[in-house]
Design a protein around this motif. Structure first.
Motif, PDB file in Angstrom:
ATOM      1  N   SER A  26       0.915  -1.056  -0.127  1.00 24.25           N
ATOM      2  CA  SER A  26       0.009  -0.107   0.064  1.00 24.25           C
ATOM      3  C   SER A  26       0.756   1.332   0.010  1.00 24.25           C
ATOM      4  O   SER A  26       1.601   1.499   0.903  1.00 24.25           O
ATOM      5  CB  SER A  26      -0.961  -0.040   1.247  1.00 24.25           C
ATOM      6  OG  SER A  26      -1.439   1.225   1.615  1.00 24.25           O
ATOM      7  N   TYR A  27       0.453   2.223  -0.844  1.00 26.99           N
ATOM      8  CA  TYR A  27       1.166   3.505  -0.996  1.00 26.99           C
ATOM      9  C   TYR A  27       1.150   4.253   0.556  1.00 26.99           C
ATOM     10  O   TYR A  27       1.965   4.455   1.078  1.00 26.99           O
ATOM     11  CB  TYR A  27       0.761   4.404  -1.903  1.00 26.99           C
ATOM     12  CG  TYR A  27       1.273   6.009  -2.002  1.00 26.99           C
ATOM     13  CD1 TYR A  27       2.592   6.270  -2.265  1.00 26.99           C
ATOM     14  CD2 TYR A  27       0.299   6.815  -1.430  1.00 26.99           C
ATOM     15  CE1 TYR A  27       3.201   7.464  -2.177  1.00 26.99           C
ATOM     16  CE2 TYR A  27       0.833   7.997  -1.417  1.00 26.99           C
ATOM     17  CZ  TYR A  27       2.406   8.200  -1.733  1.00 26.99           C
ATOM     18  OH  TYR A  27       2.820   9.779  -1.577  1.00 26.99           O
ATOM     19  N   GLN A  28      -0.287   4.283   0.792  1.00 30.16           N
ATOM     20  CA  GLN A  28      -0.455   4.963   2.059  1.00 30.16           C
ATOM     21  C   GLN A  28       0.262   4.337   3.489  1.00 30.16           C
ATOM     22  O   GLN A  28       0.856   5.105   4.311  1.00 30.16           O
ATOM     23  CB  GLN A  28      -1.972   5.221   2.271  1.00 30.16           C
ATOM     24  CG  GLN A  28      -2.522   6.086   1.320  1.00 30.16           C
ATOM     25  CD  GLN A  28      -2.295   7.381   1.392  1.00 30.16           C
ATOM     26  OE1 GLN A  28      -1.982   8.065   2.516  1.00 30.16           O
ATOM     27  NE2 GLN A  28      -2.181   8.372   0.228  1.00 30.16           N
ATOM     28  N   ASN A  29       0.112   3.014   3.519  1.00 30.76           N
ATOM     29  CA  ASN A  29       0.367   2.479   4.797  1.00 30.76           C
ATOM     30  C   ASN A  29       1.882   1.864   4.623  1.00 30.76           C
ATOM     31  O   ASN A  29       2.430   1.607   5.781  1.00 30.76           O
ATOM     32  CB  ASN A  29      -0.407   1.259   5.035  1.00 30.76           C
ATOM     33  CG  ASN A  29      -1.934   1.727   5.152  1.00 30.76           C
ATOM     34  OD1 ASN A  29      -2.204   2.621   5.768  1.00 30.76           O
ATOM     35  ND2 ASN A  29      -2.632   0.797   4.667  1.00 30.76           N
ATOM     36  N   ASP A  30       2.350   1.875   3.728  1.00 28.11           N
ATOM     37  CA  ASP A  30       3.831   1.125   3.487  1.00 28.11           C
ATOM     38  C   ASP A  30       4.833   1.919   2.817  1.00 28.11           C
ATOM     39  O   ASP A  30       6.074   2.127   3.556  1.00 28.11           O
ATOM     40  CB  ASP A  30       3.663  -0.205   2.589  1.00 28.11           C
ATOM     41  CG  ASP A  30       2.815  -1.435   3.156  1.00 28.11           C
ATOM     42  OD1 ASP A  30       2.839  -1.482   4.641  1.00 28.11           O
ATOM     43  OD2 ASP A  30       2.100  -1.825   2.493  1.00 28.11           O
ATOM     44  N   LYS A 110      20.128   8.362   6.622  1.00 26.69           N
ATOM     45  CA  LYS A 110      20.689   7.080   6.948  1.00 26.69           C
ATOM     46  C   LYS A 110      20.087   6.279   5.591  1.00 26.69           C
ATOM     47  O   LYS A 110      18.919   6.671   5.194  1.00 26.69           O
ATOM     48  CB  LYS A 110      20.012   6.433   8.152  1.00 26.69           C
ATOM     49  CG  LYS A 110      20.628   7.084   9.329  1.00 26.69           C
ATOM     50  CD  LYS A 110      19.882   6.641  10.538  1.00 26.69           C
ATOM     51  CE  LYS A 110      19.935   5.301  10.820  1.00 26.69           C
ATOM     52  NZ  LYS A 110      19.220   4.671  11.955  1.00 26.69           N
ATOM     53  N   PRO A 111      20.908   5.189   4.994  1.00 28.92           N
ATOM     54  CA  PRO A 111      20.486   4.457   4.149  1.00 28.92           C
ATOM     55  C   PRO A 111      19.114   3.821   4.401  1.00 28.92           C
ATOM     56  O   PRO A 111      19.004   3.340   5.729  1.00 28.92           O
ATOM     57  CB  PRO A 111      21.573   3.364   3.928  1.00 28.92           C
ATOM     58  CG  PRO A 111      22.716   3.996   4.636  1.00 28.92           C
ATOM     59  CD  PRO A 111      22.292   4.931   5.533  1.00 28.92           C
ATOM     60  N   LEU A 112      18.514   3.438   3.494  1.00 33.26           N
ATOM     61  CA  LEU A 112      17.095   2.393   3.687  1.00 33.26           C
ATOM     62  C   LEU A 112      17.660   1.273   4.088  1.00 33.26           C
ATOM     63  O   LEU A 112      18.483   0.815   3.477  1.00 33.26           O
ATOM     64  CB  LEU A 112      16.352   2.775   2.546  1.00 33.26           C
ATOM     65  CG  LEU A 112      15.605   4.016   2.266  1.00 33.26           C
ATOM     66  CD1 LEU A 112      14.864   3.764   0.978  1.00 33.26           C
ATOM     67  CD2 LEU A 112      14.709   4.701   3.355  1.00 33.26           C
ATOM     68  N   SER A 113      16.717   0.553   4.926  1.00 30.79           N
ATOM     69  CA  SER A 113      17.093  -0.828   5.179  1.00 30.79           C
ATOM     70  C   SER A 113      16.771  -1.602   3.855  1.00 30.79           C
ATOM     71  O   SER A 113      16.080  -1.073   3.098  1.00 30.79           O
ATOM     72  CB  SER A 113      16.103  -1.389   6.249  1.00 30.79           C
ATOM     73  OG  SER A 113      14.818  -1.415   6.078  1.00 30.79           O
ATOM     74  N   GLN A 114      17.191  -2.818   3.842  1.00 30.09           N
ATOM     75  CA  GLN A 114      16.782  -3.691   2.648  1.00 30.09           C
ATOM     76  C   GLN A 114      15.224  -3.948   2.803  1.00 30.09           C
ATOM     77  O   GLN A 114      14.749  -4.234   1.532  1.00 30.09           O
ATOM     78  CB  GLN A 114      17.736  -5.087   2.707  1.00 30.09           C
ATOM     79  CG  GLN A 114      17.432  -5.806   1.620  1.00 30.09           C
ATOM     80  CD  GLN A 114      17.974  -4.891   0.235  1.00 30.09           C
ATOM     81  OE1 GLN A 114      19.061  -4.809   0.226  1.00 30.09           O
ATOM     82  NE2 GLN A 114      17.318  -4.969  -0.778  1.00 30.09           N
ATOM     83  N   GLU A 115      14.893  -3.977   3.748  1.00 28.01           N
ATOM     84  CA  GLU A 115      13.263  -4.309   3.896  1.00 28.01           C
ATOM     85  C   GLU A 115      12.334  -3.065   3.189  1.00 28.01           C
ATOM     86  O   GLU A 115      11.619  -3.166   2.496  1.00 28.01           O
ATOM     87  CB  GLU A 115      12.743  -4.539   5.359  1.00 28.01           C
ATOM     88  CG  GLU A 115      11.391  -4.683   5.438  1.00 28.01           C
ATOM     89  CD  GLU A 115      10.810  -5.131   6.800  1.00 28.01           C
ATOM     90  OE1 GLU A 115       9.679  -5.132   7.073  1.00 28.01           O
ATOM     91  OE2 GLU A 115      11.886  -5.017   7.836  1.00 28.01           O
ATOM     92  N   GLN A 116      13.031  -1.850   3.561  1.00 29.46           N
ATOM     93  CA  GLN A 116      12.393  -0.636   3.193  1.00 29.46           C
ATOM     94  C   GLN A 116      12.563  -0.736   1.589  1.00 29.46           C
ATOM     95  O   GLN A 116      11.838  -0.275   0.714  1.00 29.46           O
ATOM     96  CB  GLN A 116      12.997   0.672   3.623  1.00 29.46           C
ATOM     97  CG  GLN A 116      12.678   0.544   5.171  1.00 29.46           C
ATOM     98  CD  GLN A 116      13.174   1.737   5.725  1.00 29.46           C
ATOM     99  OE1 GLN A 116      14.390   1.911   5.682  1.00 29.46           O
ATOM    100  NE2 GLN A 116      12.433   2.552   6.699  1.00 29.46           N
ATOM    101  N   ILE A 117      13.891  -0.954   1.080  1.00 28.35           N
ATOM    102  CA  ILE A 117      13.926  -0.833  -0.356  1.00 28.35           C
ATOM    103  C   ILE A 117      13.041  -2.226  -0.898  1.00 28.35           C
ATOM    104  O   ILE A 117      12.556  -1.806  -2.086  1.00 28.35           O
ATOM    105  CB  ILE A 117      15.490  -1.223  -0.588  1.00 28.35           C
ATOM    106  CG1 ILE A 117      16.344  -0.059  -0.170  1.00 28.35           C
ATOM    107  CG2 ILE A 117      15.677  -1.408  -2.109  1.00 28.35           C
ATOM    108  CD1 ILE A 117      17.748  -0.446  -0.043  1.00 28.35           C
TER     109      ILE A 117
END
Length: 131
Positions: A26-30, A110-117
């Protein structure tokens, strides 16, 4: 056996692959919360956006991209500049977020986490919907 075949047909019929089920992003939630935490200090309307040339504070502004064109190709993270710069698949000078020690002390840059990427990648691959 019949029950297994029916279950497989139902899974395939919904577009889910048995070995790699993925969640709907989800764009809004994630996605938006990731952008708020890592990108908004430079990529919101105002002075920061003038310098950066990209506004990420809304789905429509993000999809509009920059003066040079879109940064997201819905359905293809591999073709999307946004994904390439956050996943560090470009020259380190243009990787995002930029690595500034003064901002990192404030929790920014800070770099994004792999999960965020991976979340942003999956959202783009799913069509980059405003959901």
């Amino acid at each position: 056996m019949l029950l297994k075949n029916i279950a497989l047909i139902l899974l395939l019929g919904t577009g889910m692959v048995v070995s790699g089920c993925s969640r709907q992003v989800s764009y809004q939630n994630d996605v938006l919360p990731i952008l708020q935490g890592a990108c908004f200090s430079c990529h919101v309307a105002g002075e920061g956006a003038q310098n950066a040339g990209l506004i990420l504070s809304s789905h429509s502004s993000m999809m509009a991209g920059t003066k040079m064109g879109p940064v997201i190709v819905p359905g293809s993270a591999a073709s999307s500049t946004l994904y390439l710069v956050i996943s560090h698949n470009v020259d380190p000078k243009i990787q995002m977020p930029p690595h500034h020690s003064d901002k990192m002390a404030q929790g920014e840059g800070k770099p994004l986490s792999q999960e965020q990427i991976d979340t942003i990648k999956l959202w783009i691959d799913q069509g980059a919907n405003n959901n």
